[in-house]
Write an enzyme that holds these catalytic residues in place. Structure first.
Site, mmCIF file in Angstrom:
data_model
loop_
_atom_site.group_PDB
_atom_site.id
_atom_site.type_symbol
_atom_site.label_atom_id
_atom_site.label_comp_id
_atom_site.label_asym_id
_atom_site.label_seq_id
_atom_site.Cartn_x
_atom_site.Cartn_y
_atom_site.Cartn_z
ATOM 1 N N SER A 85 48.613 34.721 50.125
ATOM 2 C CA SER A 85 47.629 34.818 51.199
ATOM 3 C C SER A 85 48.258 35.513 52.397
ATOM 4 C CB SER A 85 47.153 33.420 51.610
ATOM 5 O OG SER A 85 46.528 33.497 52.876
ATOM 6 N N MET B 229 37.611 34.588 58.194
ATOM 7 C CA MET B 229 37.163 33.434 58.992
ATOM 8 C C MET B 229 36.361 33.916 60.194
ATOM 9 S SD MET B 229 40.620 31.152 59.008
ATOM 10 C CE MET B 229 41.628 30.922 57.537
ATOM 11 N N HIS C 271 38.320 35.459 50.222
ATOM 12 C CA HIS C 271 37.850 34.080 50.434
ATOM 13 C C HIS C 271 37.058 34.047 51.737
ATOM 14 C CE1 HIS C 271 39.335 29.672 51.364
ATOM 15 N NE2 HIS C 271 38.030 29.744 51.241
#
Ligand code: DX5
Ligand code: ZN
Length: 227
Positions: free
Chosen positions: A8, A37, A66
């Site tokens: 990540s 995010m 993600h």
């Protein structure tokens, strides 16, 4: 099936992402995990499609995106066009998860569904045959460097069992607090894609950290208790 490692980049130096990705790839990274995010679904804000597009130009391995954002449907196409090979969405923000998963697939992208630590496995039940992978959060999403929540191990087992009952060989991915200690445990529980941020990029040698994490994960796969 072998274990795949997905470093990540959240824990990497954002001013030197190309170097970080190259080091992880030399160490055997199978995917690059990109944490998106929005400051709403999670408290942190990170990156969007333009950065994914730039990463796509330099990465040799597929991009695992993600999405920790509200209203992910609005952005799926943009991330697919930017070069995502895998896109995962959180069940907690999606009243029409079936529609979203099939929208991702229709773009030629692998569709994953993510469960927060407090979200029960049963939330996936009606989608178990449809998903291309399931991402189990083993920390509350938002930040790297948090402590692995031990209950995630049994959750991985429960997700694996649910997928098996649905006749779906889709892999279980796990994200949060994965290092050389927790990796063997989650592999034994059935995880086959391991995300790791700080255990790779908060070390002096990310290439070596990737290689060692992968070795620890593969070793667990070879033990008799691992499935
Ligand atoms: C957390 C992110 C993770 C994070 C993991 O919200 O989804 O991908 O980068 O970081 P570590 O491996 O440090 O727990
Ligand atoms: Zn993540």
């Amino acid at each position: 099936m072998s274990v795949r490692i997905a470093p990540s980049i959240l824990s990497a130096d954002f001013a030197a992402l190309g170097d970080a990705i190259a080091a992880a790839e030399r160490g055997g990274a199978d995917l690059i995990h990109i944490d998106v995010m929005d400051g709403h679904f999670v408290p942190n804000i990170t990156i969007g499609p333009p950065v994914v597009r730039s990463i796509k130009r330099v990465a040799k391995v597929p991009l695992d995106v993600h999405l920790m954002i509200e209203e992910p449907d609005r952005y799926i196409e943009a991330f697919a066009e930017a070069g995502a090979s895998m896109i995962s969405v959180h069940v907690e923000v999606l009243p029409h998860l079936h529609r979203t998963v099939h929208a991702i697939k229709s773009l030629g992208v692998r569709a994953g569904v993510v469960l927060n630590p407090s979200t029960p496995v049963v939330a996936l039940e009606e989608m178990a045959a449809d998903v291309d992978y399931v991402l189990v959060m083993s920390v509350n999403p938002g930040f790297g460097g948090q402590t692995f929540i031990p209950r995630s191990e049994s959750k991985v087992r429960a997700v694996r069992a649910l997928l098996d009952r649905a006749g779906n060989a889709a892999p279980v991915e796990i994200d949060g607090g994965i290092d050389r200690d927790t990796a063997p445990r989650v592999v034994a529980a059935g995880a086959r894609i391991l995300v790791a941020g700080s255990a790779i990029f908060h070390t002096p040698d990310p290439e070596r950290a990737t290689r060692e994490l992968k070795a620890a994960a593969q070793a667990a796969l070879a033990t008799p208790t691992a499935r």
